[in-house]
Scaffold this motif. Sequence first.
Motif, mmCIF file in Angstrom:
data_model
loop_
_atom_site.group_PDB
_atom_site.id
_atom_site.type_symbol
_atom_site.label_atom_id
_atom_site.label_comp_id
_atom_site.label_asym_id
_atom_site.label_seq_id
_atom_site.Cartn_x
_atom_site.Cartn_y
_atom_site.Cartn_z
ATOM 1 N N ASN A 29 0.904 -1.089 0.011
ATOM 2 C CA ASN A 29 -0.089 -0.010 0.057
ATOM 3 C C ASN A 29 0.856 1.351 0.100
ATOM 4 O OD1 ASN A 29 -2.436 -1.776 0.105
ATOM 5 N ND2 ASN A 29 -2.713 -1.525 2.289
ATOM 6 N N ALA A 30 1.980 1.225 0.735
ATOM 7 C CA ALA A 30 2.859 2.555 0.607
ATOM 8 C C ALA A 30 3.479 2.529 -0.545
ATOM 9 C CB ALA A 30 4.147 2.193 1.806
ATOM 10 N N ILE A 31 3.883 1.685 -1.439
ATOM 11 C CA ILE A 31 4.380 1.678 -2.620
ATOM 12 C C ILE A 31 3.344 2.158 -3.462
ATOM 13 C CG2 ILE A 31 5.323 0.375 -4.858
ATOM 14 C CD1 ILE A 31 6.844 0.082 -2.186
ATOM 15 N N LYS A 32 2.138 1.864 -3.378
ATOM 16 C CA LYS A 32 1.079 2.408 -4.568
ATOM 17 C C LYS A 32 0.888 3.903 -4.127
ATOM 18 C CE LYS A 32 -3.609 1.680 -6.281
ATOM 19 N NZ LYS A 32 -4.790 0.843 -6.454
ATOM 20 N N GLU A 33 0.929 4.528 -2.940
ATOM 21 C CA GLU A 33 0.587 5.847 -2.504
ATOM 22 C C GLU A 33 1.747 6.449 -2.489
ATOM 23 O OE1 GLU A 33 -2.375 6.852 -2.328
ATOM 24 O OE2 GLU A 33 -3.271 5.011 -2.576
ATOM 25 N N ASN A 39 -2.287 -3.103 -10.665
ATOM 26 C CA ASN A 39 -3.232 -1.920 -10.193
ATOM 27 C C ASN A 39 -3.164 -1.992 -8.590
ATOM 28 O OD1 ASN A 39 -3.999 -0.878 -12.487
ATOM 29 N ND2 ASN A 39 -6.030 -2.200 -12.533
ATOM 30 N N ASP A 40 -2.767 -2.907 -7.933
ATOM 31 C CA ASP A 40 -2.346 -3.023 -6.487
ATOM 32 C C ASP A 40 -1.068 -2.469 -6.233
ATOM 33 O OD1 ASP A 40 -4.594 -4.148 -5.832
ATOM 34 O OD2 ASP A 40 -3.792 -6.263 -6.478
ATOM 35 N N TYR A 41 -0.053 -2.112 -7.123
ATOM 36 C CA TYR A 41 1.149 -1.550 -7.002
ATOM 37 C C TYR A 41 1.216 -0.168 -7.284
ATOM 38 C CZ TYR A 41 3.754 -5.621 -5.620
ATOM 39 O OH TYR A 41 4.176 -6.852 -4.877
ATOM 40 N N LYS A 42 0.382 0.368 -8.402
ATOM 41 C CA LYS A 42 0.453 1.758 -8.916
ATOM 42 C C LYS A 42 -1.089 2.040 -9.587
ATOM 43 C CE LYS A 42 2.717 0.488 -13.040
ATOM 44 N NZ LYS A 42 4.081 0.463 -13.848
ATOM 45 N N TYR A 43 -1.143 3.217 -9.574
ATOM 46 C CA TYR A 43 -2.335 3.814 -10.426
ATOM 47 C C TYR A 43 -2.179 3.374 -11.908
ATOM 48 C CZ TYR A 43 -4.183 5.630 -5.917
ATOM 49 O OH TYR A 43 -4.705 5.821 -4.839
ATOM 50 N N GLU A 44 -3.381 3.592 -12.674
ATOM 51 C CA GLU A 44 -3.190 3.384 -13.980
ATOM 52 C C GLU A 44 -1.940 4.327 -14.834
ATOM 53 O OE1 GLU A 44 -5.557 3.695 -18.185
ATOM 54 O OE2 GLU A 44 -6.686 4.079 -16.210
ATOM 55 N N GLU A 45 -1.000 3.470 -15.448
ATOM 56 C CA GLU A 45 0.062 4.155 -15.965
ATOM 57 C C GLU A 45 -0.100 5.137 -16.920
ATOM 58 O OE1 GLU A 45 3.372 4.634 -15.085
ATOM 59 O OE2 GLU A 45 3.780 2.443 -15.536
ATOM 60 N N THR A 53 -3.096 10.964 -14.433
ATOM 61 C CA THR A 53 -2.774 12.125 -13.637
ATOM 62 C C THR A 53 -2.289 11.734 -12.212
ATOM 63 O OG1 THR A 53 -4.251 13.615 -14.980
ATOM 64 C CG2 THR A 53 -3.457 14.403 -12.797
ATOM 65 N N LYS A 54 -3.179 10.697 -11.824
ATOM 66 C CA LYS A 54 -2.869 10.269 -10.259
ATOM 67 C C LYS A 54 -1.523 9.559 -10.191
ATOM 68 C CE LYS A 54 -4.237 9.175 -6.040
ATOM 69 N NZ LYS A 54 -4.296 10.280 -4.908
ATOM 70 N N GLU A 55 -1.193 8.816 -11.156
ATOM 71 C CA GLU A 55 0.107 8.077 -11.151
ATOM 72 C C GLU A 55 1.003 8.934 -11.265
ATOM 73 O OE1 GLU A 55 3.727 6.756 -12.975
ATOM 74 O OE2 GLU A 55 2.203 7.776 -14.087
ATOM 75 N N ARG A 56 1.006 10.127 -12.256
ATOM 76 C CA ARG A 56 2.254 10.983 -12.182
ATOM 77 C C ARG A 56 2.389 11.915 -10.825
ATOM 78 N NH1 ARG A 56 6.422 10.477 -14.594
ATOM 79 N NH2 ARG A 56 5.765 8.376 -13.838
ATOM 80 N N GLU A 57 1.230 12.130 -10.309
ATOM 81 C CA GLU A 57 1.058 12.992 -8.823
ATOM 82 C C GLU A 57 1.930 12.132 -7.832
ATOM 83 O OE1 GLU A 57 -3.035 13.642 -7.823
ATOM 84 O OE2 GLU A 57 -3.201 15.247 -9.404
ATOM 85 N N ILE A 58 1.535 10.609 -7.944
ATOM 86 C CA ILE A 58 2.295 9.807 -6.857
ATOM 87 C C ILE A 58 3.933 9.604 -7.142
ATOM 88 C CG2 ILE A 58 2.535 7.454 -6.223
ATOM 89 C CD1 ILE A 58 0.031 8.713 -5.156
ATOM 90 N N PHE A 59 4.290 9.813 -8.446
ATOM 91 C CA PHE A 59 5.663 9.880 -8.805
ATOM 92 C C PHE A 59 6.294 10.938 -8.236
ATOM 93 C CE2 PHE A 59 9.081 10.535 -11.405
ATOM 94 C CZ PHE A 59 9.802 9.399 -11.556
ATOM 95 N N LYS A 60 5.615 12.202 -8.435
ATOM 96 C CA LYS A 60 6.142 13.423 -8.002
ATOM 97 C C LYS A 60 6.309 13.556 -6.445
ATOM 98 C CE LYS A 60 4.656 16.176 -12.133
ATOM 99 N NZ LYS A 60 3.769 17.157 -12.506
#
Length: 679
Positions: free
Chosen positions: A369-373, A434-440, A443-450
Amino acid sequence: LTGLSTNWHLKENARDHHTSKFSSKELIVRRGQTFILTFNGTEHPEQNLTFIVETGPKPSKLAKTQATFGISSTVTKESWSAVVQSTSSSSVTISISSPPNAVIGRYKLSVQSTSSGSSSPASLGTFVLLFNPWSSGDDVFMPNKAECEEYVLEEFGIIFAGNKNHINSFGWNFGQFQGDILNICLSMMDRSLNYRQDPVTDVSHRNDPKYLGRVLSAMVNANDDQGVLLGNWSGNYDGGKSPSSWTGSGEILHNWKKSGFKPVRYGQCWVFAAVLTTVLRCLGIPTRTITNFSSAHDADGNLRVDEFYDADGNHLDRAADSIWNFHVWNESWFSRSDLGPSYSGWQVLDATPQEESGGIYQCGPASRNAIKEGDVDLDYDCPFVFAEVNADCMYWNYDSTTGKKTLIFSKSTIIGQSISTKAVGRDDRVDVTNDYKYEEGSTKEREIFKKARKKLGLEDKFDPTAPTSQEIDQKPDISGKFKVDGPLEVGKNLSLILVLANLQSDAKTVHVNMTAWSTVYTRRPVHEIWKDSISVTLPPKEEKQFPIKIPYTEYQQQLTTDNTIQVTALCHVEGGIQVLVQRDITLDNPSIDIQVLGEAKVNKEVDVEVTFTNPIDVEVTDCVLQAEGNDLLRGILEIELWLRHLGGQIIGQNLFSCLSSGTTQFQSKIHAYPCSKFC
């Protein structure tokens, strides 16, 4: 109390504690649950009895490795307790309960009579205490019973491999209940660096699955501690077994013990993960293998992987970073009281030695869960795992003469694809990406990356090796891809089509340098197989196709046991920027067909026919057919054979017979016949 004899009620306790699959004459039970024993030799069974349980060296109540408890009227959930079930003139049956957070391991159980004033306890024997995913008070509690069956009790599994375009699978015999595996797992804990440095403290922490998971992730590899497996990614496996030749964990663990605990040669990621699965399931921690395709190895911790190519399109092995075709790690299920309930559940553990953590080669547990968020500031090793599934890629052209590097292109959607595990109760693949990251690319995935970069202090940090915005913003004039145009099988010619498309409204002249290299699955180049170059003019907005054929005879001798080939086309566009077209090919081995002849019944012989067809037009020698199966074969069956080329006639047929009771019989002595098929 003298001359006591103990009835451990092995069958009943094993049934109640889900430990019936262990082939042991020692009591094996799970914590947080009662077990029954009867002992006789007491003159007055109704007298006051005190029990002592202890584990590890220098057991103490302070370290929670020793407990003293008397007879009580009811079970106490928070501590060790004993309740009398029945008595007779010379025996007493006791129900003993351990707390759900008890230290796991082998315990000594003693009893003494407080009424007789005796100061020396009498030994009742030893038992093994394991984690209990069926108990709601345990950190490893898994409410779904079908998942408990799969992730603790299932001895056979499916591991996924290949690459993102071509996922394949193979079976693995975890064998966590095989004879002596439990003892080997317990001895593995006692050989860890933590135990050697401070055995008393180490044993006191064995109530904690996150502690043990981390320790065992280090012990499965041999880099720091003479652990189980020595890794080898060279493609040369002299002095040991090729990692791809293992079919189960049992042989590896038994070999480790038989050698005097010297590292077994050799392992790669799926072998490390499979052995860790065996050990953790054996100890009662729900565990599964996870395969990540296009997996990043971010050596410098900047959440970016760099790959370099020369002007001819050769993949240069000059960066510490890499992108593996696939990587296999583990997920184990337990709560994270150190982080909070939102981070409980599946935790990533990785026994493959890639980067040091805390000074040694261990990895995890990192909360999925920490990885995904993007919460990469949490324990343990979250930045490394985050990068494995979500790093950005930079592809560079490198000029060895000048040392200059030019960015070919960058992409944020390549890493972490088709993350896979075996389905519960079925041999199917389940996608858990999808349990490791938001859809590649979302916008959400890029926000998490930043967010992750900001937590690591990378957001505003100047990096002299980073590409400029001008480099990143450059748009190519053409696009390209490799299409497969035939079977991807060892023994067959490799047929591909290079497709180039002009994206502009004016013609483009393109010079293409193409190479094909055999690689290991980490995409490290091993042997050059083929190279060619072409110059083409692409009309405006048009596409051209160029067939490529690499005969089997050209790649046969260079192919590694991973059966992987990387094909690259570096396109130099006149007046424009370079374009890299690259594809990783995984070739399938010829199939082996297994058929059960007749009806299979417990304790009855059954005939099994195994058929393999030689796919190439030359005779192959020094072949071994290897078969392994829990409760069907004792150990591993190996049959030497040699095969003539295709077109030879079937001269003979041999059958081997298996007994469900665990023995192997042969109907006839197996000979190797020169034929196109061996049965």
